[in-house]
Design a protein around this motif. Structure first.
Motif, PDB file in Angstrom:
ATOM      1  N   HIS A   1      -2.638  43.568  10.198  1.00 20.92           N
ATOM      2  CA  HIS A   1      -2.207  44.588   9.243  1.00 20.92           C
ATOM      3  C   HIS A   1      -1.216  45.270  10.238  1.00 20.92           C
ATOM      4  N   ARG A   2      -1.256  45.345  11.509  1.00 18.23           N
ATOM      5  CA  ARG A   2      -0.234  45.872  12.381  1.00 18.23           C
ATOM      6  C   ARG A   2       0.975  45.286  12.142  1.00 18.23           C
TER       7      ARG A   2
ATOM      8  N   MET B   1      -1.369  36.295   4.981  1.00 20.29           N
ATOM      9  CA  MET B   1      -2.226  36.806   3.753  1.00 20.29           C
ATOM     10  C   MET B   1      -3.123  35.540   3.465  1.00 20.29           C
ATOM     11  N   SER B   2      -2.531  34.399   3.676  1.00 25.97           N
ATOM     12  CA  SER B   2      -3.242  32.962   3.265  1.00 25.97           C
ATOM     13  C   SER B   2      -4.777  33.181   4.106  1.00 25.97           C
TER      14      SER B   2
ATOM     15  N   GLY C   1     -12.021  36.480   5.001  1.00 24.85           N
ATOM     16  CA  GLY C   1     -11.100  37.534   5.585  1.00 24.85           C
ATOM     17  C   GLY C   1     -11.667  38.942   5.242  1.00 24.85           C
ATOM     18  N   ILE C   2     -10.681  39.621   4.520  1.00 31.98           N
ATOM     19  CA  ILE C   2     -10.911  40.937   4.092  1.00 31.98           C
ATOM     20  C   ILE C   2     -12.240  40.945   3.421  1.00 31.98           C
TER      21      ILE C   2
ATOM     22  N   LEU D   1      -6.817  47.185  -0.673  1.00 32.20           N
ATOM     23  CA  LEU D   1      -6.130  47.791  -1.501  1.00 32.20           C
ATOM     24  C   LEU D   1      -4.761  47.129  -1.997  1.00 32.20           C
ATOM     25  N   ALA D   2      -4.029  47.094  -0.829  1.00 33.29           N
ATOM     26  CA  ALA D   2      -2.793  46.293  -0.915  1.00 33.29           C
ATOM     27  C   ALA D   2      -2.912  44.672  -1.519  1.00 33.29           C
ATOM     28  N   THR D   3      -3.975  44.060  -1.283  1.00 34.74           N
ATOM     29  CA  THR D   3      -4.102  42.755  -1.918  1.00 34.74           C
ATOM     30  C   THR D   3      -4.409  42.715  -3.435  1.00 34.74           C
TER      31      THR D   3
END
Lengths: 136, 253
Positions: free
Chosen positions: B184-185, B199-200, B207-208, B236-238
Motif C-alpha cells: 500500500h505504501r 495487485m496480483s 491477500g487482502i 475498497l480500492a480493489t
C-alpha cells in the motif's frame, strides 16, 4: 499463488494455533463478539424470510407468528446486536476511507460522523415511508 | 556487608532441537535495573548464566526490528520493553507466535521474506532505464502526496503484526499485515507505477480478502503503522476497480 511459502515454514518447530486464542486478550474477545453479532443479524433475516415463505399467504397466521413472545424476545436481542454491529462498522469507516480535502486529510471524526448522520436520515426516511399508510 | 540486590524472574522458552522434541521453559533470576529492557535481561542471561541462549537482536534502539518476541503473551520489541513495567511480577519471554521456532527465541522468517519479495517493496517506473537523471529531473512530491503514504513507510519489518494476527496463525498462506501495508505504501506513492504488478498478489484471496479486520496488527505496531487500515483501504480500492471495470470497461483504473 504463494506456493513457496509452505517450504519457507517447514524448517523449525511448527506453530499450532491454540483453539482458545481469542481468549488471550480483550481485543480478540471484542472481535469475536463483533463477528458473533453479525450471525444474529443473519439469523433474524433468515427466520423472517422463512415466516413469510410459510405464512405469507395467510395474513392472520403471519401476524400471529410475528407476535409470538419467542420471536419478540429474539427480535429485541437481534436488534441490540445489530445496533452494536452497525456502531462498530461506522466507527471503523475512517480506517477504511482515506480522503483529502485539498491538502488536508479529512478528519476521522468527520468521516465517522457522516456515517451516523446518513444512518439517521435513512432511518427517518424509511420510518416516514412505513408509517405514513398507518397514521396517514 | 552484602548488598541486597533486587532481582526479576524471567521465564524463557528454550528449544534446542538436538536435545528437545518440543519447546520447554527455563527460569532465570536476573538483576533488576529499572533502566534495563527485556533485551538487556536476555543478554545478561547469555553473558552470565547460559551462553547457549539464542535470540536475535541488532540495534538495541527500536530501528532494526530484529528483537521482536512475545513478552507476557504480547508481541513486543524487547529493546523497548522495560523491566520496570513488569516488576515485581515475572516476565515470560517466548518466540514470536505464528512462526516455526528454529532455536530458543529465534523463529523462521523465510515465509515473511518471500512474501515481502512478492509485493515488490520498491518504486517501479516504466521509464526506469530511460528517464534522465540529475538535477532538475527529480520526481518531485508535494507534502500532501508524502502524507498519503508516510505512516506506512515507517514499517521496520519486525513482524510483531504477524505474531498478533490470528488469521496468519490459522492460515499461513495469508500475505499478512506488513507485506500488504508496504504494498500500500508504494501503491500510494505518486512516483510509483507498479500497482498492477503488486495487485496480483495483494488482491488475491490469500491477500487482502483473507483479512477479517481483527485489527490487532495495528495495536502492536511499535512504529504506529496501521496495517489494518492499509488492508481495508486496499479492499475498497480493489472493489472500486472491479466496478469501474464493469461499468467503464474502456477506461483506466
Amino acid at each position: 499463488m504463494h506456493g513457496q511459502q509452505s517450504a519457507g515454514r517447514s524448517v523449525g518447530y511448527p506453530w499450532r494455533q491454540p483453539s482458545g486464542w481469542w481468549l488471550k486478550n480483550s481485543h480478540y474477545i471484542m472481535y469475536m463478539i463483533r463477528e458473533l453479532t453479525a450471525v444474529f443479524a443473519a439469523l433474524w433475516v433468515v427466520i423472517f424470510l422463512a415466516q413469510i415463505a410459510m405464512n405469507g399467504r395467510n395474513v392472520a397466521k403471519w401476524s400471529a407468528s410475528l407476535a409470538s413472545p419467542g420471536w419478540l424476545v429474539f427480535s429485541v436481542i437481534a436488534f441490540i446486536f445489530v445496533m452494536y454491529h452497525a456502531w462498530t462498522a461506522f466507527t471503523a469507516t475512517s480506517t477504511l476511507m482515506y480522503m483529502r480535502m485539498g491538502k488536508e486529510p479529512v478528519p476521522a471524526g468527520t468521516i465517522n460522523g457522516s456515517m451516523f448522520v446518513a444512518w439517521l436520515v435513512a432511518t427517518i426516511v424509511i420510518g416516514v415511508i412505513l408509517l405514513t399508510p398507518i397514521f396517514g | 556487608m552484602a548488598v541486597q540486590t533486587k532481582t526479576i524472574k524471567l521465564t524463557v522458552t528454550r528449544y534446542r532441537p538436538e536435545q528437545e522434541r518440543a519447546p520447554v521453559t527455563q527460569s532465570y533470576d536476573v538483576p533488576y535495573n529499572e533502566d534495563w529492557v527485556v533485551l538487556d535481561a536476555l543478554q545478561w542471561i547469555k553473558d552470565f548464566e547460559d551462553g547457549t541462549l539464542s535470540f536475535r537482536w541488532s540495534c538495541h534502539m527500536g530501528i532494526c526490528g530484529s528483537c521482536g518476541m512475545m513478552v507476557n503473551g504480547t508481541p513486543k520489541l524487547t529493546c523497548a520493553a522495560f523491566l520496570r513495567d513488569y516488576y515485581p511480577g515475572e516476565i515470560r519471554v517466548e518466540p514470536l507466535s505464528n512462526f516455526p521456532i528454529i532455536r530458543d527465541l529465534v523463529v523462521n522468517i523465510d515465509d515473511f521474506m518471500q512474501k515481502l519479495e512478492e509485493i515488490k517493496p520498491y518504486i517501479i517506473r516504466a521509464d526506469a532505464d530511460t528517464a534522465p537523471v540529475g538535477k532538475g529531473n527529480e520526481f518531485r512530491q508535494a507534502p500532501e502526496q508524502v502524507e498519503d503514504y508516510h505512516q506506512f513507510s515507517m514499517c521496520i519489518n519486525c513482524m510483531l503484526c504477524y505474531a498478533a494476527c490470528p488469521v496468519y496463525g490459522m492460515e499461513p498462506r495469508f500475505l499478512g499485515p506488513a507485506a500488504i501495508a508496504l504494498a500500500h505504501r508504494y501503491n500510494m506513492d505518486s512516483r510509483d507505477e507498479g500497482r498492477d504488478q503488486r495487485m496480483s498478489f495483494v488482491a488475491s484471496s490469500e491477500g487482502i480478502w483473507e483479512c477479517t479486520f481483527v485489527g490487532e496488527c495495528s495495536v502492536v505496531c511499535p512504529k504506529h503503522v496501521d496495517p489494518a487500515a492499509a488492508i481495508q483501504r486496499t479492499k475498497l480500492a480493489t472493489t472500486n476497480d472491479f466496478f469501474k471495470s464493469i461499468l467503464m470497461p474502456w477506461g483506466n483504473k
